[in-house]
Enzyme design. Structure first.
Site, PDB file in Angstrom:
ATOM      1  N   ASP A 131      62.603   6.898  -4.162  1.00 55.55           N
ATOM      2  CA  ASP A 131      62.035   8.235  -4.018  1.00 55.55           C
ATOM      3  C   ASP A 131      62.988   9.279  -4.579  1.00 55.55           C
ATOM      4  OD1 ASP A 131      63.970   8.037  -1.971  1.00 55.55           O
ATOM      5  OD2 ASP A 131      62.433   7.591  -0.480  1.00 55.55           O
ATOM      6  N   ASP A 139      60.302   7.726  12.748  1.00 58.15           N
ATOM      7  CA  ASP A 139      58.853   7.710  12.941  1.00 58.15           C
ATOM      8  C   ASP A 139      58.189   6.547  12.207  1.00 58.15           C
ATOM      9  OD1 ASP A 139      59.119   8.520  10.323  1.00 58.15           O
ATOM     10  OD2 ASP A 139      58.021  10.415  10.544  1.00 58.15           O
ATOM     11  N   HIS A 145      58.614   5.671   8.970  1.00 51.50           N
ATOM     12  CA  HIS A 145      58.357   5.791   7.536  1.00 51.50           C
ATOM     13  C   HIS A 145      59.320   4.909   6.743  1.00 51.50           C
ATOM     14  CE1 HIS A 145      61.477   9.089   7.680  1.00 51.50           C
ATOM     15  NE2 HIS A 145      61.834   8.516   6.539  1.00 51.50           N
ATOM     16  N   GLU A 203      55.163   8.795   5.110  1.00 50.38           N
ATOM     17  CA  GLU A 203      55.122   9.278   6.475  1.00 50.38           C
ATOM     18  C   GLU A 203      53.931   8.680   7.230  1.00 50.38           C
ATOM     19  OE1 GLU A 203      57.487  11.064   7.591  1.00 50.38           O
ATOM     20  OE2 GLU A 203      58.167  12.592   6.170  1.00 50.38           O
TER      21      GLU A 203
END
Length: 260
Positions: A66, A135, A137, A142
């Site tokens: 990313d 979370d 990801h 996400e």
């Protein structure tokens, strides 16, 4: 999915072992590189092996997971800059063999499509290093991300920006609000996935990843559907695993020749 619970330094050694075995067998292998804190010890170990034992990356190629959108090319937290600092500059991996999504492109969707094509043209990723967010990801996919997603632009949640603020002197407002990220389907196309998680803060995400249902609510759970996934966790990150004893027993009893 193989789960290995071990001290942090052992996790780095195991991940580096997997990279080294791949490069010895296939010097022109394609590596998938992650940023964040999780893989840093792995990069340190790979750099040590290059300097002290002659491990070569000279024919390898690499793709980043990313990149932030809008960070200047010389910004220290631009992910291409981070990878250059943490790995590329410390080994003999050719800088032009390392590819990242173009977060400064005028046409971001076209840049994402071009990145997907570059991965395909390289023959796909042989070994992908991964971390996991609190979370659930992976990369910047996400919660709510499509399990069939490909490289695209994403809006970062406040939680992820808070988690990453430590890299921006604690200033969450300095963390970009958008990124380009490989999609979950892009990641799943790699031939071997090696995910590293350490610390109590990752325990719930690791529990969901390994033992929860496959759900876009916890994007990393899609890795359960991959035929070759290694999850490397320390005791703290393994703290909520219901089958921790089972994972320890099966890893301790596996044949030495099997590796990860």
């Amino acid at each position: 999915m193989e789960v290995v619970i071990a001290p942090r330094d052992e996790l780095a050694r195991l991940a580096a072992d997997a990279v080294e075995r791949l490069l010895v067998a296939r010097p022109d292998a394609v590596l998938g590189l992650a940023t964040g804190s999780s893989p840093l010890a792995v990069y340190d170990e790979l750099a040590r092996r290059h300097a002290q034992e002659g491990l070569s990356f000279a024919r390898a190629r690499a793709f980043l997971l990313d990149e932030y959108v809008g960070l200047a090319a010389d910004h220290p937290q631009r992910y291409r800059t981070v990878i250059d600092t943490e790995l590329v500059s410390r080994v003999d991996l050719a800088p032009d063999a390392v590819h990242a999504p173009d977060g400064l492109a005028a046409d971001l969707p076209a840049a994402c499509a071009a990145y997907e094509e570059a991965i395909r043209a390289a023959g796909g990723v042989d070994l992908q290093l991964l971390g996991i967010g609190t979370d659930g990801h992976v990369a910047f996919n996400e919660p709510g991300s499509s399990l069939a997603s490909r490289t695209r632009i994403k809006t970062l949640t406040r939680q992820t920006r808070q988690d990453n603020a430590r890299f921006f002197d604690g200033d969450v407002d300095a963390v970009p609000t958008h990124c380009l990220t490989q999609g979950l389907a892009t990641i799943m196309a790699a031939r071997h996935l090696v995910l590293i998680a350490t610390g109590r803060g990752k325990a719930q995400a690791v529990h969901q990843l390994v033992e929860g249902p496959v759900s876009a609510l916890w994007p990393a759970t899609v890795l359960q559907l991959h035929p070759h996934v290694t999850v490397l966790v320390d005791d703290a990150a393994a703290g909520r695993l219901q089958l921790a004893g089972h994972y320890r027993e099966t890893y301790a009893g596996k044949p030495a020749w099997q590796h990860l």
